[in-house]
Write a protein that holds these residues in place. Structure first.
Motif: not given
Lengths: 414, 414
Positions: A108-130
């Motif tokens: 998952e790519d994270m855009r420069p703005g995405e720095s909130l823990p919740e945003q990161v966590v949701s990327h992780v959750a999505a990728a793990v699910g994937s």
DNA sequence: CGACTTTATAAAGCCCCTTTCCTAACCCCT
DNA sequence: AGGGGTTAGGAAAGGGGCTTTATAAAGTCG
């Protein structure tokens, strides 16, 4: 600090499994020889692992007289491990079988703005699910998820104490992840992840003392001392990147001057290149990956600017690695992470020369300097290894207390 | 690398004796509480040490109901240990009782020309003879002699692999010493000696991770990691003095440029002073000791040149110590050796400030920076401690096989 | 002087590793 | 085809270590 005989068992369990993974299939005899344990101990340990279905018996060796050796191999389908590499700009997730082959991968790519823990966590959750979906694994088979996050981490509480890239302070990352991920979670940082990867599967296998130098956007060292990871008192040992190499030198993003990272991190290298040749075509402003790739290509083709840029970089890198050699006197220094992988053997050769100039002769003579032999993302692999260690550790836990069944009321004294 | 349950025993034996030495007299209960061991284990260990006559029972604690606690204390006259500190210009030898009090001391000066191993050995032999005679100890009571020699040492074979100050290469020092000294000998270098002294008796007691920074003519660090000494693969870890702090900086006597030692070793400090004020009265050319003493005095009186010279020095020292903090993440950094002792607390205060500026905040927050609390020569003490460890180690060796006394011919089956 | 408390030692149990012995399994040879 | 010879693997015994539990010893207090 306090050692008990159980620790010995755990270490031996690790060692045996490590060996099996490395040389599957293998026999008990080979394991005993490789680990230095007695046959009896190896046999019980192998029995344990068989019971756990982490390994299986896969036949017999041909014999030239005498009973043939039974062979055991990793039971690849005995479970799955997930490694998560969270970095500044991306989240890489890989799902491994027990032989540590990659079964599925999600980025998952994270855009420069995405720095909130919740945003990161949701990327992780999505990728793990994937990855779980891709691999078609039933959830119960996932033994654990190792998560690497940059910065300082309290692995016991699962808190990201400080992540410089997003300016996180004491983010309870593990708790946040637990809400989305049902598997056992293990948190640590990329330095230690790549070190443990080398220790289990890479160039530090079987070595007592090794230093894993991470050359990426950030820079740091994972320390293997006395056969195990050295964490330091607050789990932040290995911050080599912010070690001073040039007093009052370049400003580093950490706010100090002259840090190693400012010279040999990806952006440091770009700066070296810019200072050398401000409008070189190798330079892709704002794109570290492309610039490093261009440099690597330049090295291959013998482009003088690339060669010189790398030489300039190695001037710093060599001194920094020599410091590690002098301080730790390791058996091996492993160059890891994407910059090292991209620049490859030519870089290592230069580094060897430079370290020879800077380090004391005796310690230098005792240490090898090599490129990480791990073909995939070492941080993912290391993170997954944390999960593997966790799974093995819990084997050692006291078996459920045997409940003495209450005898039903029987005859009173007659 | 290979751990066995016996290592646990040895470590516990060390721990208990250490504790007794530190807090003599003490009771078994206190020992159990302090070491975390069970009473039974402490009791057997104490019994062992009593049998060895290293400790004695010295009475009872007053009780307020209940059996009074028996007290044990170090049996100071139970044996003697000798520590030998060989340096560039002198040989210091101290004889200790088992409480590690100094019973006798002998110093020999070595003239600049004296660089042959035989010459050094004869100085050592003379001094060792002297302390034994002074203390009026019978030879049999000497448990061992620890010898510290600068440079790289192979402690197993007792070879001084490389001693920069005399340009020694692979001198079989232990063999040479054996010809003159009849006691068990243990060889290592001053970095590790002072580290082990801090570990047993100084600021590193009970700490898992500590770095002992030696500031003398030479400069280096002793590493205590995971509760034990870190030696590295060829016993030369800790060469912090030849770590690069200023790339392309001052020429160091090792031939490289910008080493920490070139700035914070005694002669480095002198150079700092000279650069600051070439004809300061503080400067005693050719006399490091006098210059450092003058600087120390100047610090006390607030002499601006002295203050500035130290501040200049600490600029380098602080960065160097910060590197250690970042890399090792220790609980404590101990400043040791004669320069640190001479400059004392004012130096430490400056260093703390400087490290705070250079180190990462989290690791810095986790580490204390203190002066060595050891009042005598830490290297002698550490060397003697090697001898003590050696004596304790051999306890663990398999006891002489119990010979079943052959029963005399007795009545045949009636 | 007995009851209670606390210490120290002895005994038993558990964990771990190794050595030793014995059976199982296989080859080869007769 | 059926014995040797040979090697593997497991079970049992042994040794080292640590802890918990029981027991003996040594006090104080009422």
């Amino acid at each position: 600090m306090k050692r008990t005989s159980r620790d010995i068992r755990t270490a031996n369990r690790y060692e045996v499994l490590r060996q099996i993974i490395a040389a599957s299939p293998t026999s008990r005899q080979e394991l005993a020889a490789a680990t230095g344990l007695s046959l009896a101990t190896v046999a019980t340990l192998v029995g344990e692992l068989l019971d756990l279905r982490m390994i299986t018996e896969v036949g017999f060796e041909d014999s030239a007289g005498g009973r043939p050796r039974g062979l055991v191999a990793v039971n690849a389908s005995g479970g799955a491990l997930i490694g998560v590499d969270i970095a500044e700009t991306y989240v890489h997730v890989e799902l491994f079988d027990l032989a540590l082959n990659v079964l599925a991968r999600a980025d998952e790519d994270m855009r420069p703005g995405e720095s909130l823990p919740e945003q990161v966590v949701s990327h992780v959750a999505a990728a793990v699910g994937s990855v779980v979906a891709q691999a078609g694994i039933e959830g119960a088979r996932v033994l654990g998820v190792g998560v690497s996050v940059p910065g300082q981490v309290d692995r016991a509480t699962g808190v990201s104490e400080y992540a410089p890239n997003w300016n996180w302070h004491d983010v309870p990352l593990l708790d946040l992840l637990t809400e989305h991920i049902a598997y056992p979670l293990y948190l640590d940082n990329p330095l230690r992840a790549s070190a443990v990867a080398e220790l289990w599967f890479g160039a530090a296998r079987g070595r007592g003392d090794a230093v894993v130098v991470n050359l990426g956007t950030g820079v740091g060292a994972g320390l293997v001392l006395g056969g195990g990871l050295h964490r330091g008192v607050s789990n932040s040992a290995g911050e080599w990147g912010h070690t001073t190499i040039v007093l009052d030198g370049r400003l580093c993003r950490c706010g100090k001057h002259g840090c190693v990272e400012a010279y040999v991190g990806a952006s440091g290298i770009m700066l070296n290149l810019r200072e050398l040749s401000p409008d070189s075509t190798l330079l892709h402003p704002e794109d570290q990956t492309a610039t490093i790739a261009a440099l690597a290509e330049g090295l291959r083709t013998g482009d003088p600017v690339a060669v010189k840029a790398i030489r300039d970089t190695v001037k710093y890198l060599g001194a920094g690695v020599a410091d590690l050699v002098n301080l730790f006197n390791p058996e091996v220094v492993v160059l890891s992470s994407w910059v090292a992988a991209a620049l490859g053997e030519p870089l290592v050769a230069e580094v060897r020369e430079a370290v020879a100039r800077h380090a004391l002769p005796r310690p230098f003579a005792a240490t090898e300097i090599v490129l990480s032999p791990i073909p995939t993302d070492p941080v993912c692999l290391g993170a997954a290894t944390f999960a593997l260690e966790g799974a093995l550790q819990s084997v050692g836990q006291r078996n459920a207390k045997r409940t003495t069944p209450a005898r039903s009321r029987t005859a009173p004294p007659s």
